[in-house]
Motif scaffolding. Structure first.
Motif, short mmCIF file in Angstrom:
data_model
loop_
_atom_site.label_atom_id
_atom_site.label_comp_id
_atom_site.label_asym_id
_atom_site.label_seq_id
_atom_site.Cartn_x
_atom_site.Cartn_y
_atom_site.Cartn_z
N LEU A 1 33.42 33.47 25.47
CA LEU A 1 34.29 34.49 24.88
C LEU A 1 35.65 34.55 25.58
O LEU A 1 36.68 34.77 24.94
CB LEU A 1 33.61 35.85 24.90
CG LEU A 1 32.42 36.00 23.95
CD1 LEU A 1 31.75 37.36 24.15
CD2 LEU A 1 32.84 35.81 22.50
N ALA A 2 35.66 34.35 26.89
CA ALA A 2 36.92 34.33 27.63
C ALA A 2 37.78 33.15 27.17
O ALA A 2 39.00 33.29 26.99
CB ALA A 2 36.66 34.26 29.13
N GLN A 3 37.16 32.01 26.99
CA GLN A 3 37.89 30.84 26.51
C GLN A 3 38.42 31.07 25.10
O GLN A 3 39.55 30.70 24.77
CB GLN A 3 37.00 29.59 26.55
CG GLN A 3 37.76 28.30 26.43
CD GLN A 3 38.80 28.12 27.53
OE1 GLN A 3 38.51 28.30 28.71
NE2 GLN A 3 40.02 27.79 27.15
N LEU B 1 36.08 41.27 45.19
CA LEU B 1 36.29 40.88 43.80
C LEU B 1 36.40 39.36 43.73
O LEU B 1 37.35 38.77 44.22
CB LEU B 1 37.57 41.51 43.25
CG LEU B 1 37.96 41.14 41.83
CD1 LEU B 1 36.87 41.55 40.84
CD2 LEU B 1 39.27 41.77 41.45
N ARG B 2 35.37 38.76 43.12
CA ARG B 2 35.34 37.31 42.90
C ARG B 2 34.93 37.07 41.45
O ARG B 2 33.91 37.60 41.00
CB ARG B 2 34.32 36.64 43.81
CG ARG B 2 34.70 36.69 45.26
CD ARG B 2 33.59 36.11 46.12
NE ARG B 2 33.92 36.24 47.51
CZ ARG B 2 33.82 35.27 48.40
NH1 ARG B 2 33.36 34.10 48.03
NH2 ARG B 2 34.16 35.46 49.64
N VAL B 3 35.74 36.29 40.74
CA VAL B 3 35.42 35.93 39.37
C VAL B 3 35.86 34.51 39.08
O VAL B 3 36.79 34.00 39.70
CB VAL B 3 36.08 36.87 38.32
CG1 VAL B 3 35.52 38.26 38.36
CG2 VAL B 3 37.58 36.88 38.47
N GLY C 1 39.82 27.50 35.42
CA GLY C 1 38.94 26.68 36.23
C GLY C 1 38.97 26.99 37.72
O GLY C 1 38.47 26.23 38.54
N VAL C 2 39.51 28.14 38.07
CA VAL C 2 39.64 28.54 39.46
C VAL C 2 38.66 29.68 39.75
O VAL C 2 38.49 30.57 38.92
CB VAL C 2 41.09 29.02 39.75
CG1 VAL C 2 41.24 29.54 41.16
CG2 VAL C 2 42.08 27.90 39.47
N LEU D 1 48.62 34.09 31.53
CA LEU D 1 47.77 35.00 32.31
C LEU D 1 46.57 34.28 32.89
O LEU D 1 46.06 33.32 32.33
CB LEU D 1 47.29 36.16 31.43
CG LEU D 1 48.37 37.01 30.78
CD1 LEU D 1 47.75 38.14 29.98
CD2 LEU D 1 49.37 37.54 31.81
N ASN D 2 46.11 34.79 34.03
CA ASN D 2 44.90 34.34 34.67
C ASN D 2 43.77 35.24 34.17
O ASN D 2 43.75 36.43 34.47
CB ASN D 2 45.06 34.43 36.19
CG ASN D 2 44.10 33.57 36.94
OD1 ASN D 2 43.37 32.77 36.36
ND2 ASN D 2 44.08 33.73 38.25
N ILE D 3 42.85 34.67 33.39
CA ILE D 3 41.80 35.44 32.73
C ILE D 3 40.46 35.19 33.44
O ILE D 3 39.96 34.07 33.46
CB ILE D 3 41.66 35.05 31.24
CG1 ILE D 3 42.99 35.21 30.49
CG2 ILE D 3 40.53 35.83 30.58
CD1 ILE D 3 43.45 36.63 30.32
N GLY D 4 39.91 36.26 34.01
CA GLY D 4 38.60 36.18 34.67
C GLY D 4 37.50 36.65 33.74
O GLY D 4 37.73 37.46 32.84
#
Length: 171
Positions: free
Chosen positions: A78-80, A13-15, A20-21, A91-94
Motif C-alpha cells: 500500500l505504501a508503494q 522510531l524505526r521504519v 529502500g532505506v 517525500l520519504n514514505i515509511g
C-alpha cells in the motif's frame, strides 16, 4: 496513551521506507529538526492532499535544516501504491508502523468504519524533533482534519531558529 513532553526524548522510531532505506530517527542528524508526519494511509483523501502539498514545499523545509519522514501503518504494498498514485515523489514514505508503536507516540488509533479502510490505523500527527531526539512540538489529531499548515510551520521554524525559541509545554 503515552504522554510525550517537550524537551524529553521521543520513543524510538524505526521504519522501512519506499526508497529502500531503513529509517532510524535516533540516527538522523538534521541541522535543526526532523518533522515526523504520521498519516492515516492510502485510503484517506485528506492525507493525499496534505502530503501532495508537502511534496511541493519539501525543498523549503530542507533549506531550513528540517528533515522530513511521513509514516503510516500501511503495509509495503500500500505504501508503494501511495508513491505510485499520489504526487509525493520528493517525500520519504515509511510503512508498517505498528499500532503499538503509535500508542507510544500518543497517536489516536481508529478502527475500520468503511470498506476502503484498514482494520486499524493511526490518525494524523506532526512532530518536530530536535537532533538530540527530544520533542520540540506536537500536533496530534483524532480526525483527518485541522492539521498544521505548512506555510505557517515554515515561518515558525524560521522564527524558532533565529530567536533560539525554546520548546514549551513540559511543565
Amino acid at each position: 496513551m503515552k504522554n510525550l513532553k517537550p524537551r524529553h526524548e521521543v520513543p524510538e522510531l524505526r521504519v522501512k521506507t519506499t526508497k529502500g532505506v531503513d529509517y532510524n530517527l535516533q540516527s538522523s542528524k538534521p541541522e535543526n529538526f526532523t518533522m515526523v508526519i504520521f498519516y492515516r494511509g492510502i485510503h484517506c483523501p485528506v492525507c493525499k492532499k496534505y502530503l501532495e502539498e508537502l511534496n511541493t514545499k519539501i525543498d523549503q523545509f530542507r533549506e531550513k535544516g528540517v528533515d522530513v519522514i511521513c509514516i503510516s501503518s500501511n503495509n509495503k504494498e500500500l505504501a508503494q501504491k501511495t508513491v505510485e498514485e499520489w504526487d509525493v515523489d520528493n517525500l520519504n514514505i515509511g510503512y508498517d508502523f505498528s499500532i503499538d508503536e503509535g500508542r507510544k507516540w500518543g497517536l489516536f488509533i481508529s478502527e475500520k468504519e468503511k470498506e476502503s479502510e484498514p482494520d486499524v490505523f493511526v490518525e494524523p500527527a506532526l512532530f518536530l524533533v530536535r537532533p538530540d531526539s527530544t520533542l520540540y512540538s506536537a500536533s496530534i489529531q483524532s480526525m483527518p482534519f485541522a492539521r498544521p499548515k505548512f506555510d505557517e510551520l515554515l515561518k515558525s521554524i524560521s522564527f524558532v531558529v533565529k530567536e533560539d525559541y525554546p520548546a514549551r509545554g513540559e511543565a
